[in-house]
Design a protein around this motif. Structure first.
Motif, PDB file in Angstrom:
ATOM      1  N   ALA A 175      10.231  20.056  -5.790  1.00 15.15           N
ATOM      2  CA  ALA A 175       9.118  20.942  -5.270  1.00 15.15           C
ATOM      3  C   ALA A 175       8.098  19.598  -5.085  1.00 15.15           C
ATOM      4  N   GLU A 176       7.414  18.632  -6.508  1.00 19.58           N
ATOM      5  CA  GLU A 176       6.262  18.035  -6.180  1.00 19.58           C
ATOM      6  C   GLU A 176       6.734  17.177  -5.362  1.00 19.58           C
ATOM      7  N   VAL A 177       8.030  16.077  -5.141  1.00 15.07           N
ATOM      8  CA  VAL A 177       7.586  15.439  -4.373  1.00 15.07           C
ATOM      9  C   VAL A 177       8.018  15.208  -2.821  1.00 15.07           C
ATOM     10  N   LYS A 178       8.583  16.350  -2.878  1.00 14.31           N
ATOM     11  CA  LYS A 178       8.718  17.131  -1.269  1.00 14.31           C
ATOM     12  C   LYS A 178       7.079  17.736  -0.225  1.00 14.31           C
ATOM     13  N   ALA A 179       6.506  17.665  -1.354  1.00 12.40           N
ATOM     14  CA  ALA A 179       4.645  18.094  -1.182  1.00 12.40           C
ATOM     15  C   ALA A 179       4.476  17.044  -0.649  1.00 12.40           C
ATOM     16  N   HIS A 180       5.002  16.247  -0.614  1.00 17.00           N
ATOM     17  CA  HIS A 180       4.271  14.768  -0.357  1.00 17.00           C
ATOM     18  C   HIS A 180       5.109  14.217   0.303  1.00 17.00           C
ATOM     19  N   GLY A 181       6.017  15.111   1.466  1.00 15.49           N
ATOM     20  CA  GLY A 181       6.869  14.469   2.998  1.00 15.49           C
ATOM     21  C   GLY A 181       8.374  13.989   2.160  1.00 15.49           C
ATOM     22  N   VAL A 182       7.834  13.972   0.972  1.00 14.50           N
ATOM     23  CA  VAL A 182       9.540  13.529   0.231  1.00 14.50           C
ATOM     24  C   VAL A 182      10.584  13.792   0.996  1.00 14.50           C
ATOM     25  N   GLU A 183      11.575  13.886   1.154  1.00 14.03           N
ATOM     26  CA  GLU A 183      13.126  14.428   1.179  1.00 14.03           C
ATOM     27  C   GLU A 183      14.584  13.865   0.181  1.00 14.03           C
ATOM     28  N   THR A 184      14.926  14.689   0.281  1.00 15.18           N
ATOM     29  CA  THR A 184      16.234  14.409  -1.431  1.00 15.18           C
ATOM     30  C   THR A 184      17.047  15.015  -0.771  1.00 15.18           C
ATOM     31  N   GLU A 185      18.203  14.116  -1.387  1.00 17.11           N
ATOM     32  CA  GLU A 185      19.573  15.131  -1.151  1.00 17.11           C
ATOM     33  C   GLU A 185      19.977  16.472  -1.932  1.00 17.11           C
ATOM     34  N   PRO A 186      20.747  17.088  -1.814  1.00 21.26           N
ATOM     35  CA  PRO A 186      20.994  18.045  -2.427  1.00 21.26           C
ATOM     36  C   PRO A 186      22.199  17.936  -3.602  1.00 21.26           C
ATOM     37  N   ILE A 187      21.372  18.642  -4.775  1.00 14.77           N
ATOM     38  CA  ILE A 187      21.918  18.220  -5.801  1.00 14.77           C
ATOM     39  C   ILE A 187      22.617  18.735  -6.119  1.00 14.77           C
ATOM     40  N   ARG A 188      22.862  17.705  -7.701  1.00 13.75           N
ATOM     41  CA  ARG A 188      24.794  17.964  -7.758  1.00 13.75           C
ATOM     42  C   ARG A 188      25.167  17.942  -8.944  1.00 13.75           C
ATOM     43  N   ASP A 230      13.127  19.071 -15.608  1.00 11.80           N
ATOM     44  CA  ASP A 230      13.708  20.493 -14.066  1.00 11.80           C
ATOM     45  C   ASP A 230      13.366  20.194 -13.401  1.00 11.80           C
ATOM     46  N   ILE A 231      15.067  19.817 -12.203  1.00  9.06           N
ATOM     47  CA  ILE A 231      15.296  18.998 -11.236  1.00  9.06           C
ATOM     48  C   ILE A 231      14.498  20.068 -10.121  1.00  9.06           C
ATOM     49  N   GLU A 232      14.465  20.873 -10.030  1.00  5.43           N
ATOM     50  CA  GLU A 232      13.896  21.773  -8.665  1.00  5.43           C
ATOM     51  C   GLU A 232      12.213  21.458  -8.887  1.00  5.43           C
ATOM     52  N   VAL A 233      11.769  21.487 -10.036  1.00  6.73           N
ATOM     53  CA  VAL A 233      10.008  21.611  -9.867  1.00  6.73           C
ATOM     54  C   VAL A 233       9.592  20.174  -9.416  1.00  6.73           C
ATOM     55  N   ALA A 234      11.187  18.434 -10.117  1.00  7.53           N
ATOM     56  CA  ALA A 234      10.415  17.487  -9.792  1.00  7.53           C
ATOM     57  C   ALA A 234      10.866  17.585  -8.013  1.00  7.53           C
ATOM     58  N   VAL A 290       1.051  -1.831   0.148  1.00 10.76           N
ATOM     59  CA  VAL A 290      -0.150   0.020   0.156  1.00 10.76           C
ATOM     60  C   VAL A 290       0.978   1.211  -0.211  1.00 10.76           C
ATOM     61  N   LYS A 291       2.280   1.373   1.099  1.00  9.09           N
ATOM     62  CA  LYS A 291       2.912   2.059   0.858  1.00  9.09           C
ATOM     63  C   LYS A 291       3.458   2.705  -0.024  1.00  9.09           C
ATOM     64  N   SER A 292       3.766   1.369  -0.980  1.00 11.32           N
ATOM     65  CA  SER A 292       5.108   1.702  -1.743  1.00 11.32           C
ATOM     66  C   SER A 292       3.644   1.930  -2.975  1.00 11.32           C
ATOM     67  N   LYS A 293       2.701   1.212  -3.328  1.00 11.11           N
ATOM     68  CA  LYS A 293       1.612   1.809  -4.193  1.00 11.11           C
ATOM     69  C   LYS A 293       1.559   2.964  -4.689  1.00 11.11           C
ATOM     70  N   HIS A 294       1.588   3.634  -3.139  1.00 13.96           N
ATOM     71  CA  HIS A 294       0.800   5.480  -2.897  1.00 13.96           C
ATOM     72  C   HIS A 294       2.462   5.885  -3.552  1.00 13.96           C
ATOM     73  N   PHE A 295       3.254   5.506  -3.259  1.00 14.39           N
ATOM     74  CA  PHE A 295       4.766   6.101  -3.633  1.00 14.39           C
ATOM     75  C   PHE A 295       5.108   6.574  -5.457  1.00 14.39           C
ATOM     76  N   TYR A 296       4.487   4.856  -5.710  1.00 16.29           N
ATOM     77  CA  TYR A 296       5.066   4.528  -7.013  1.00 16.29           C
ATOM     78  C   TYR A 296       4.272   5.784  -8.495  1.00 16.29           C
ATOM     79  N   THR A 297       2.769   6.032  -7.543  1.00 13.44           N
ATOM     80  CA  THR A 297       1.580   6.501  -8.419  1.00 13.44           C
ATOM     81  C   THR A 297       1.237   7.910  -8.343  1.00 13.44           C
ATOM     82  N   VAL A 327       3.342  10.326  -5.800  1.00 15.28           N
ATOM     83  CA  VAL A 327       3.889  10.955  -5.877  1.00 15.28           C
ATOM     84  C   VAL A 327       4.834  10.512  -6.896  1.00 15.28           C
ATOM     85  N   LEU A 328       5.339   9.777  -7.187  1.00 12.13           N
ATOM     86  CA  LEU A 328       5.974   9.946  -8.410  1.00 12.13           C
ATOM     87  C   LEU A 328       5.328  10.470 -10.156  1.00 12.13           C
ATOM     88  N   GLY A 329       3.851   9.640  -9.795  1.00  7.84           N
ATOM     89  CA  GLY A 329       2.147  10.011 -10.498  1.00  7.84           C
ATOM     90  C   GLY A 329       2.362   9.173 -11.541  1.00  7.84           C
TER      91      GLY A 329
END
Length: 129
Positions: free
Chosen positions: A91-104, A85-89, A18-25, A27-29
């Motif tokens: 922002a989209e996942v952060k809106a779902h509470g997913v943290e990302t590493e700093p951009i490299r 656009d990495i910054e848009v991407a 259930v958690k993974s289905k939510h993440f992939y559909t 959060v990632l769309g």
């Protein structure tokens, strides 16, 4: 010589369907194409479309062994998605509470990228084209 046309699909086994289905559909769309429950294996299989070209198969199995992500383990290292656009991407996942590493920046291509983890700790990369 063997002729391979392209990658057909990537299969992922999750611990909490259930958690993974939510993440992939959600959060990632990714678009759910087909979902089946295989009673004899007590397993779900969800086919997900990526950009109309590729497919991810999300599986659930009772009590799969944990996957080592860190330190780097042998085998599949990560799953990377191309983004415009990495910054848009991010922002989209952060809106779902997913943290990302700093951009490299890729030292060889000059392209920007970042990582996050799916609910089971599988590294997911966004790579800006």
């Amino acid at each position: 010589m063997l002729k391979l046309n392209r990658v057909h699909h990537v299969a992922i086994i999750c611990t909490d369907y259930v958690k993974s289905k939510h993440f992939y559909t959600e959060v990632l769309g990714l678009k759910a194409v087909r979902e089946v429950f295989r009673k004899e294996r007590n397993s779900y299989k969800l086919d997900l479309e990526v950009g109309g070209l590729y497919q991810i198969e999300l599986f659930s199995f009772p009590e799969p062994p944990p996957r080592l992500s860190r330190p780097e383990a042998s085998g599949l290292r990560h799953l990377a998605f191309e983004v415009d656009d990495i910054e848009v991407a991010i922002a989209e996942v952060k809106a779902h509470g997913v943290e990302t590493e700093p951009i490299r920046v890729d030292e060889f291509t000059g392209k920007r990228f970042t990582f996050m983890a799916d609910p089971d700790g599988l590294p997911i990369e966004f790579y800006e084209i």
